[in-house]
Scaffold this active site. Structure first.
Site, PDB file in Angstrom:
ATOM      1  N   PHE A 155      57.509  43.612   5.420  1.00 55.02           N
ATOM      2  CA  PHE A 155      58.409  43.339   6.699  1.00 55.02           C
ATOM      3  C   PHE A 155      59.167  42.157   7.010  1.00 55.02           C
ATOM      4  CE2 PHE A 155      54.268  45.513   7.973  1.00 55.02           C
ATOM      5  CZ  PHE A 155      54.834  46.775   8.524  1.00 55.02           C
ATOM      6  N   ASN A 211      60.457  49.612  12.265  1.00 56.08           N
ATOM      7  CA  ASN A 211      62.131  49.307  12.302  1.00 56.08           C
ATOM      8  C   ASN A 211      62.645  50.234  13.094  1.00 56.08           C
ATOM      9  OD1 ASN A 211      62.064  47.582  10.143  1.00 56.08           O
ATOM     10  ND2 ASN A 211      62.805  48.762   8.652  1.00 56.08           N
ATOM     11  N   GLY A 260      73.324  46.753  11.488  1.00 62.70           N
ATOM     12  CA  GLY A 260      73.556  47.428  10.304  1.00 62.70           C
ATOM     13  C   GLY A 260      72.617  47.100   9.234  1.00 62.70           C
ATOM     14  N   CYS A 263      68.618  48.361   5.813  1.00 67.61           N
ATOM     15  CA  CYS A 263      67.212  48.652   6.346  1.00 67.61           C
ATOM     16  C   CYS A 263      67.496  49.765   7.568  1.00 67.61           C
ATOM     17  CB  CYS A 263      66.395  47.692   6.629  1.00 67.61           C
ATOM     18  SG  CYS A 263      65.896  46.703   5.057  1.00 67.61           S
TER      19      CYS A 263
HETATM   20  C1  UGA Z   1      64.755  44.420   8.995  1.00 66.04           C
HETATM   21  C2  UGA Z   1      63.610  44.205   9.823  1.00 66.04           C
HETATM   22  O1  UGA Z   1      63.823  43.169  10.885  1.00 66.04           O
HETATM   23  C3  UGA Z   1      62.539  43.630   8.880  1.00 66.04           C
HETATM   24  O2  UGA Z   1      61.001  43.473   9.551  1.00 66.04           O
HETATM   25  C4  UGA Z   1      62.218  44.613   7.685  1.00 66.04           C
HETATM   26  O3  UGA Z   1      61.212  44.008   6.718  1.00 66.04           O
HETATM   27  C5  UGA Z   1      63.611  44.866   7.282  1.00 66.04           C
HETATM   28  O4  UGA Z   1      64.434  45.233   7.977  1.00 66.04           O
HETATM   29  C6  UGA Z   1      63.274  45.955   6.079  1.00 66.04           C
HETATM   30  O5  UGA Z   1      63.136  47.135   6.320  1.00 66.04           O
HETATM   31  O6  UGA Z   1      63.323  45.514   5.036  1.00 66.04           O
HETATM   32  P1  UGA Z   1      66.767  43.046   7.861  1.00 66.04           P
HETATM   33  O7  UGA Z   1      67.504  44.313   7.752  1.00 66.04           O
HETATM   34  O8  UGA Z   1      66.817  41.881   7.213  1.00 66.04           O
HETATM   35  O9  UGA Z   1      65.270  43.197   8.631  1.00 66.04           O
HETATM   36  O10 UGA Z   1      67.480  42.454   9.447  1.00 66.04           O
HETATM   37  P2  UGA Z   1      67.339  42.246  10.853  1.00 66.04           P
HETATM   38  O11 UGA Z   1      67.037  40.741  11.102  1.00 66.04           O
HETATM   39  O12 UGA Z   1      66.397  43.015  11.370  1.00 66.04           O
HETATM   40  O13 UGA Z   1      68.745  42.679  11.420  1.00 66.04           O
HETATM   41  C7  UGA Z   1      69.138  44.046  11.305  1.00 66.04           C
HETATM   42  C8  UGA Z   1      70.481  44.312  12.041  1.00 66.04           C
HETATM   43  O14 UGA Z   1      70.393  44.290  13.571  1.00 66.04           O
HETATM   44  C9  UGA Z   1      71.412  43.342  11.932  1.00 66.04           C
HETATM   45  O15 UGA Z   1      72.879  44.094  11.761  1.00 66.04           O
HETATM   46  C10 UGA Z   1      71.535  42.286  13.138  1.00 66.04           C
HETATM   47  O16 UGA Z   1      72.842  41.768  13.345  1.00 66.04           O
HETATM   48  C11 UGA Z   1      71.190  43.567  13.990  1.00 66.04           C
HETATM   49  N1  UGA Z   1      70.705  42.716  15.361  1.00 66.04           N
HETATM   50  C12 UGA Z   1      69.506  42.025  15.258  1.00 66.04           C
HETATM   51  C13 UGA Z   1      71.228  42.887  16.528  1.00 66.04           C
HETATM   52  O17 UGA Z   1      72.415  43.480  16.741  1.00 66.04           O
HETATM   53  N2  UGA Z   1      70.766  42.383  17.751  1.00 66.04           N
HETATM   54  C14 UGA Z   1      69.460  41.804  17.645  1.00 66.04           C
HETATM   55  O18 UGA Z   1      68.982  41.210  18.720  1.00 66.04           O
HETATM   56  C15 UGA Z   1      68.868  41.755  16.475  1.00 66.04           C
END
Ligand code: UGA
Length: 438
Positions: A155, A211, A260, A263
């Site tokens: 995670f 996710n 984006g 993941c």
């Molecule tokens: C995500 C999950 O948060 C991790 O727990 C998981 O392990 C990982 O995928 C995976 O499957 O390997 P990650 O892809 O690193 O992690 O990024 P996040 O921090 O979750 O953000 C994902 C996207 O959502 C980004 O584009 C971010 O800008 C966007 N986001 C996030 C928003 O638009 N609003 C928010 O409030 C949070």
């Protein structure tokens, strides 16, 4: 414990380095010789806060070895983690060919009489670990190999993955074998966290469900931002008011240009495919994906409404290319998609990202885009600033001083990093997401 990890991407390299830091003997295998050579020299294939220092240290201490030698790697580990990529194939389902090929290689090099637990850490659709077991058998051929399969999804978030690995909210392990579950439990025993022991299928599904739920939270607040724009409410206030409810929580309620990365888009789509394959139409997920697609168009409409659809007369300062802050990763970055739309409309751009310049150049090339050396330089003679990635440093720029460099005093804030009232005071025309235009 003796641990082997197959694959040196985010999952394998970070988990391997952290396991070694906990005192285990770790071997990280990759079939890419160049990648392995670089890791040995302390050059990381990915940008991740603190990873280089950690890998250098555990290598120097002799607790971490990177290799391309499959036989050695398989012989080493009592626990063998499969951490290879599972990209989307053309239909949106997860491409499991790397996982299965790793499983066959593991079977090929396993020795009779040596017990191993083969654990899938890559994000794989429910029921994959059963197939992993079949592929191990295929690889083993006529040998009588002794092993169990397990699932242990990760995670970790890019940018904070080492911290996340040491401070896990929970650890999920799934297997049909008590022996395998107990061995995995002892690996994580030093963490102050809850260990969820369950069956294989539930463990695999937990990862996708988590996710997809987080993506749903983001799409939900993005949809709320649309209601805000139509009613005069402010999505930031709405998110704070919602998030203070313990049952909802404040995280992942930042409205923006959509989610984006490598993941969420892939996993939401793959879960939708899994549901279809099991004859269930998971309509909510379709809504989540649709909302995510629409969100960037809503954002583009703000730019088109102001300047028209032909943007060839305009130059924009672009802040951000990575899919989120604190990473150099531009895979499935909505920022990159928006830059491509702007370019398609003829706009010229002065781009800066604190970490993702190299990857941005690879994805975008040089047409219409000048790569700047600082965020401040992106303000030089531009018609507007467009913020696309939520880097903290973009919020603390001296917008008052920088406005004198600009041709037009306009900001399109795709991540709601700035305060609209403050921007108005500084004389900017400000467009956020789900907030009053000022
Ligand atoms: C995500 C999950 O948060 C991790 O727990 C998981 O392990 C990982 O995928 C995976 O499957 O390997 P990650 O892809 O690193 O992690 O990024 P996040 O921090 O979750 O953000 C994902 C996207 O959502 C980004 O584009 C971010 O800008 C966007 N986001 C996030 C928003 O638009 N609003 C928010 O409030 C949070």
């Amino acid at each position: 414990m003796k641990i082997t990890l197959i694959g040196t991407g985010y999952v394998g390299l970070v988990s391997g380095a952290v396991f070694a830091d906990w005192g285990h003997e770790v071997v990280c295998l990759d079939i890419d010789q160049k990648k392995v050579d670089k890791i040995k020299d302390g050059i990381m294939p990915i940008y991740e806060e603190g990873l280089e220092e950690l890998v250098k240290r555990v290598q120097a201490e002799g607790k971490f070895v990177a290799t391309t030698d499959y036989e050695m790697a398989v012989n080493h580990g009592e626990l063998i983690f499969i951490c290879v990529g599972t990209p989307s194939n053309e239909s949106g389902a997860a491409d499991l060919s790397y996982v299965f090929s790793a499983a066959e290689s593991i079977g090929k090099y396993m020795k009779e009489g040596e017990y191993k637990v083969v654990i899938t850490k890559s994000t794989v659709p429910v029921k994959t670990s059963e197939k992993v077991s079949e592929h191990i058998k295929v690889g083993a051929g006529s040998k009588k190999v002794d092993y169990d399969v397990a699932s242990n999804p990760e995670f970790l978030r890019e940018g904070t993955s080492i911290f996340d690995a040491n401070n896990a909210d929970r650890v999920v392990i799934g297997s049909g074998s008590e022996k395998a579950l107990n061995l995995l439990e002892s690996l994580y025993a030093g963490l102050n966290t809850t260990i969820v022991k369950t069956d294989l299928a539930s463990s695999e599904l937990i990862k996708y469900a988590a996710n997809a739920f987080l993506a749903t939270k983001i799409s939900f607040i993005n949809e709320i931002s649309q209601i805000c724009e139509r009613t005069g409410a402010d999505v930031k206030s709405v998110a704070i008011g919602m998030g203070l409810d313990n049952r909802i929580g404040p995280k992942f309620l930042n409205a923006g240009i959509g989610y984006g990365g490598s993941c969420f888009p892939k996993d939401v789509e793959a879960l939708y495919r899994t549901s279809s394959q099991n004859l269930y139409d998971f309509r909510l997920l379709r809504g989540v994906m649709d909302a995510n697609e629409r969100q960037k168009i809503y954002f583009m409409n703000k730019i088109w409404d102001k300047y028209g659809t032909n943007l060839s007369k305009y130059t924009f300062g672009i802040l951000g290319a990575a899919f989120k802050n604190d990473t150099d990763d531009t895979r499935k970055s909505v920022a990159i998609e928006i830059i491509k739309i702007l370019r398609g409309a003829g706009a010229k751009m002065k781009l800066f990202d604190p970490a993702a310049m190299e990857n941005a150049k690879k994805e975008l090339g040089n047409d219409y885009i000048t790569y700047m050396e600082s965020a401040e330089n992106s303000f030089e003679a531009v018609d507007a600033i467009i913020i696309l990635t939520e880097w903290k440093e973009f919020a603390s720029l001296d917008y008052e001083k920088l406005s004198s460099k600009m041709k037009g005093k306009v900001v399109f804030d795709g991540r709601n990093l700035l305060d609209p009232k403050e921007m108005k005071k500084l004389g900017y025309e400000y467009f956020g997401i789900g907030r009053h235009k000022v």
